[in-house]
Every structure is written in C-alpha cells, then in structure tokens.
Scaffold this motif. Sequence first.
Motif, PDB file in Angstrom:
ATOM      1  N   ARG A  74      -6.441  14.869  -3.741  1.00 18.07           N
ATOM      2  CA  ARG A  74      -7.132  13.643  -3.298  1.00 18.07           C
ATOM      3  C   ARG A  74      -6.559  13.137  -1.985  1.00 18.07           C
ATOM      4  O   ARG A  74      -7.287  12.687  -1.111  1.00 18.07           O
ATOM      5  CB  ARG A  74      -7.004  12.540  -4.352  1.00 18.07           C
ATOM      6  N   ALA A  75      -5.225  13.243  -1.866  1.00 19.29           N
ATOM      7  CA  ALA A  75      -4.567  12.774  -0.636  1.00 19.29           C
ATOM      8  C   ALA A  75      -5.084  13.561   0.566  1.00 19.29           C
ATOM      9  O   ALA A  75      -5.289  13.010   1.660  1.00 19.29           O
ATOM     10  CB  ALA A  75      -3.055  12.914  -0.763  1.00 19.29           C
ATOM     11  N   ARG A 125     -13.503  14.343  10.854  1.00 16.86           N
ATOM     12  CA  ARG A 125     -12.923  15.245   9.852  1.00 16.86           C
ATOM     13  C   ARG A 125     -12.477  16.577  10.469  1.00 16.86           C
ATOM     14  O   ARG A 125     -11.833  17.386   9.821  1.00 16.86           O
ATOM     15  CB  ARG A 125     -13.944  15.477   8.727  1.00 16.86           C
ATOM     16  N   ASN A 127     -10.584  11.816   5.688  1.00 17.44           N
ATOM     17  CA  ASN A 127     -11.538  10.713   5.892  1.00 17.44           C
ATOM     18  C   ASN A 127     -10.983   9.602   6.769  1.00 17.44           C
ATOM     19  O   ASN A 127     -11.742   8.839   7.357  1.00 17.44           O
ATOM     20  CB  ASN A 127     -11.989  10.142   4.544  1.00 17.44           C
ATOM     21  N   GLN A 128      -9.659   9.501   6.831  1.00 17.63           N
ATOM     22  CA  GLN A 128      -9.034   8.457   7.645  1.00 17.63           C
ATOM     23  C   GLN A 128      -9.039   8.811   9.134  1.00 17.63           C
ATOM     24  O   GLN A 128      -8.856   7.956   9.989  1.00 17.63           O
ATOM     25  CB  GLN A 128      -7.564   8.234   7.231  1.00 17.63           C
ATOM     26  N   ASN A 182      -1.940  16.448  -4.754  1.00 21.59           N
ATOM     27  CA  ASN A 182      -2.293  16.125  -3.366  1.00 21.59           C
ATOM     28  C   ASN A 182      -3.739  16.452  -2.998  1.00 21.59           C
ATOM     29  O   ASN A 182      -4.129  16.291  -1.831  1.00 21.59           O
ATOM     30  CB  ASN A 182      -1.334  16.844  -2.406  1.00 21.59           C
ATOM     31  N   GLU A 242      -8.093  14.946   0.981  1.00 17.62           N
ATOM     32  CA  GLU A 242      -9.430  14.439   1.330  1.00 17.62           C
ATOM     33  C   GLU A 242      -9.330  13.052   1.958  1.00 17.62           C
ATOM     34  O   GLU A 242     -10.013  12.743   2.930  1.00 17.62           O
ATOM     35  CB  GLU A 242     -10.322  14.372   0.083  1.00 17.62           C
ATOM     36  N   HIS A 243      -8.440  12.233   1.402  1.00 17.30           N
ATOM     37  CA  HIS A 243      -8.276  10.863   1.903  1.00 17.30           C
ATOM     38  C   HIS A 243      -7.809  10.903   3.364  1.00 17.30           C
ATOM     39  O   HIS A 243      -8.366  10.209   4.215  1.00 17.30           O
ATOM     40  CB  HIS A 243      -7.271  10.118   1.021  1.00 17.30           C
ATOM     41  N   GLN A 244      -6.823  11.744   3.637  1.00 14.64           N
ATOM     42  CA  GLN A 244      -6.330  11.835   5.023  1.00 14.64           C
ATOM     43  C   GLN A 244      -7.429  12.324   5.957  1.00 14.64           C
ATOM     44  O   GLN A 244      -7.578  11.827   7.074  1.00 14.64           O
ATOM     45  CB  GLN A 244      -5.126  12.773   5.105  1.00 14.64           C
TER      46      GLN A 244
END
Length: 403
Positions: free
Chosen positions: A29-30, A41, A36-37, A27, A32-34
């Motif tokens: 990467r998930a 931040r 960025n979404q 998780n 960081e991805h969340q």
Amino acid sequence: MHFDKSEKVKRLEQRVIAFMDEHVYPNERAFEHQLNQQESRWSEVPSIMEEMKAKAKEEGLWNLFLPDEEYGAGLTNLEYAPLCELMGRSMIGPEVFNCNAPDTGNMELLARYGTKKQKEEWLVPLLNGEIRSCFSMTEPEVASSDATNIEGEIRREADEYIINGTKWWSSGAGDPRCKVAIFMGKTDPDAPRHEQQSMILVPLDTPGVHIKRMLPVFGYDHAPHGHAEIDFRNVRVPADHIIWGEGKGFAIAQGRLGPGRIHHCMRLIGAAERALEDLCKRVQNREAFHRPLAEQGVIREWIADSRIEIEQARLLTLKAAYMMDTVGSKMAKTEIAMIKVVAPNIALKVIDRAIQAHGAAGVSDDFTLAAQWANSRTLRLADGPDEVHRRQVAKLELSKYKE
Ligand SMILES: Cc1cc2nc3c(=O)[nH]c(=O)nc-3n(C[C@H](O)[C@H](O)[C@H](O)COP(=O)(O)OP(=O)(O)OC[C@H]3O[C@@H](n4cnc5c(N)ncnc54)[C@H](O)[C@@H]3O)c2cc1C
C-alpha cells in the motif's frame, strides 16, 4: 525426475518467506501511496522500492533468477522455481529481488550473447538494479505473435546502424530508470525467414527515440514501469550495439523467451496460491444465511478445485524447469509451451473464484485480487498467445504419428 528441494533451496525459501512477510506485503500500500503522492505516477520511483531493494541485496536475496554463476546466484531453474513463486505473490515482489520481467530476460540475454563491452555497459548496472531495460519486439501494424512478421528496420551505414519502426507494449519503458531498449528488427529482409532479424541495444536517450504513450491494462497503468508505444525514427547507434551478430535475432528470441516464460508461470502459481489463501481466510470469517461461507458446498468445491489445479500447474512447471536444466530449453520447448498455456489459465480461474468469494470487495483495490487478475490475463497474450503455444504442442503430437 526428482523435485526435492536441497538444503540450500530450503534455507533460501525460508529467507524469502521472511523477507516477503517483513518488507514486501506490508509495503504494497505504501508503494501505491507514494506513487499517488508524486507530481506524476511516472516521474519517480517510490523511495520505498529502492529501500526494499537495498535490504534484499544486503541479505543476498538478489539476482536469484540467473543460473550464470559469474553474474547471478547460480541456481538452476528447478531451484529457482519455489523462490520465484514466492516473489510472484506480490505485484511488487519480483522487482524487490531484482527478478522482474523484462529485465531478467534481458539480463539473461546479455549474459549469454552480449560482448564484454555490452556486459560492462548494460548488464552490470542491470544486475546492480541501478537501471532498468525494456524489450521492443511487438509492433502495432503486424501480427507479432509470429515474430517473422516484425518489420522494424535495422540498416547498416558505415560504422553505425540506423533504426526505424514503431513498437508497442514495450514493458518497463515508462520507468525513469529505464535506460536501454533491446530492439528487434530486420537487418536483411531477403535472408532466409529465420535469419532476417537481429537485436540491437538502443539507449533510450538516443535522438529519434520517442515514447508516444503508455498503454493501460484494464485501466491499470502499472506505473512507474508501464507498457509503452515507442517511435524509433532514424535512430543511429554504433555498430557494436548489435547483439551476437546480424541475423541472430530469432535465435536469441527463442533463447530469451524460454526462461522468461517459465518465470512468468512460477510467478502466476504464486499469485494463485495467495488468492487461494485469501479465499480460505475470507470464507471462514463471513456468514451468509446463518452459516459461514466456508460451509457452503459450492465454496468447498472452489477451494478443492483450486488446490487441485495449482498442484497440477506446479508439477508441470517443475517438470519444464527440470528439463530446461537437464536437456536444455530447445528440448523442453513442448513442456514450456504447455505450462505457458496452463499457468495463466489456472491462475485466472483461482483468482476469479477468490474474487467471487470476496463479494464486491474482490473487485476493489482493498485486496490484490483484481490487480492480479488483470495481470494474469495479460499472460494469455504476452510472450506468445495461448493459441500459438497450443499450435506448438499439437505440431509435436502430430509428428509422432507421421507415416
Ligand atoms: C501486458 C503486456 C506486456 C507485454 N510486454 C511486451 C514486451 O515487453 N515486449 C514486447 O515486444 N511485447 C510485449 N507484449 C506483446 C505481446 O508479446 C504480444 O501482444 C503477443 O506476442 C501477441 O502479439 P499481437 O498482440 O500482435 O497479437 P496478434 O499476433 O495480432 O494475434 C492476435 C490473436 O490471434 C490469435 N492467433 C495468433 N496466432 C494464432 C494461431 N497460430 N492460431 C490461432 N490463433 C492465433 C491469438 O488469439 C492472438 O491473441 C506485451 C503484451 C501485453 C499485453
């Protein structure tokens, strides 16, 4: 001195390894991805973090850092060391288990020095992972590695304290769940040098508290946690927010930083172990000039030196932990100072070698190496720069030969 792991610790270790493999590494990467979404931040905490925390809590892998049996897992520092090391392998690992700085230090502080009311109001939600906290000692205007320089003002007026000062590098203050700061400042500038300071709880929504900016670390924002510069202007809090009493700030700081420092060292060893693992995997799978990188003598030397240095650092960490458990942090202060110099420096060396062995990929965010290097570098400064710890070690060494 025995560093054998008890059956209880071995079982916990296996469970933390399994949890890291199943939930944390996949998780990273998930997370960081969340982030960025999101709109910003800093606006929310990625839901994946709360999901992982809930699972860790459910499995009893929670608050393992706290030796206090009433509030924490009741593990000694020596028992906690291998577990903390595992958590430190991932930048997001410690928070998943509610074992992240600066909350751990703040929870220890409240468990040890807080009043019943302070514990109910702040310690319990922190232990539950519902809120976050920050520690506001360092100031931009003074050399804060000498804590007696701190100028922030805590002035008593009737049944309140009025707080003024600017702090920076208050880690964790960017987090939307961060509800309270432990502010260190002077209550009596005329008292003896180590009795001038006090610590006080300041809810972050108190009028007069203003987060001026978030400070990046080599460009990493460390969101949503972050490091804040905070203005405190005529901030009024009830007098019962003082911790342990006026003039106790320096004594509390010494108590707080002992476990905090060694936890950083444990995590750094975990970060170095992961870097060495990444290095070894990478060099076996890539060839240059007709042979695997792993067959180049220089790379074998990097691997050997890394293993040697990690083992040395781990042994010193365990010795310091053992001494903290058996003779107390005060008696272990030289060991704590020594490992606080050794651990970030060896982690930096090992991670740097892993970066080099990865080629350009090593400095990208395809691997965790660059972020871990940046984070490890800060620990040659945070919780006391290397030079201040060396000063402590030299002082003790010299005292042995005083005539
Ligand atoms: C990522 C990060 C997170 C942090 N988190 C927190 C936090 O949550 N809360 C908080 O209050 N602070 C925090 N800090 C601040 C940190 O604790 C201080 O930066 C540190 O104590 C040094 O203080 P200073 O920056 O004022 O350096 P200064 O005191 O100005 O010192 C500068 C340099 O002088 C040298 N020096 C100092 N004393 C000596 C000596 N006796 N002999 C030789 N050289 C010496 C050292 O090289 C030192 O780095 C954080 C810092 C970083 C980078």
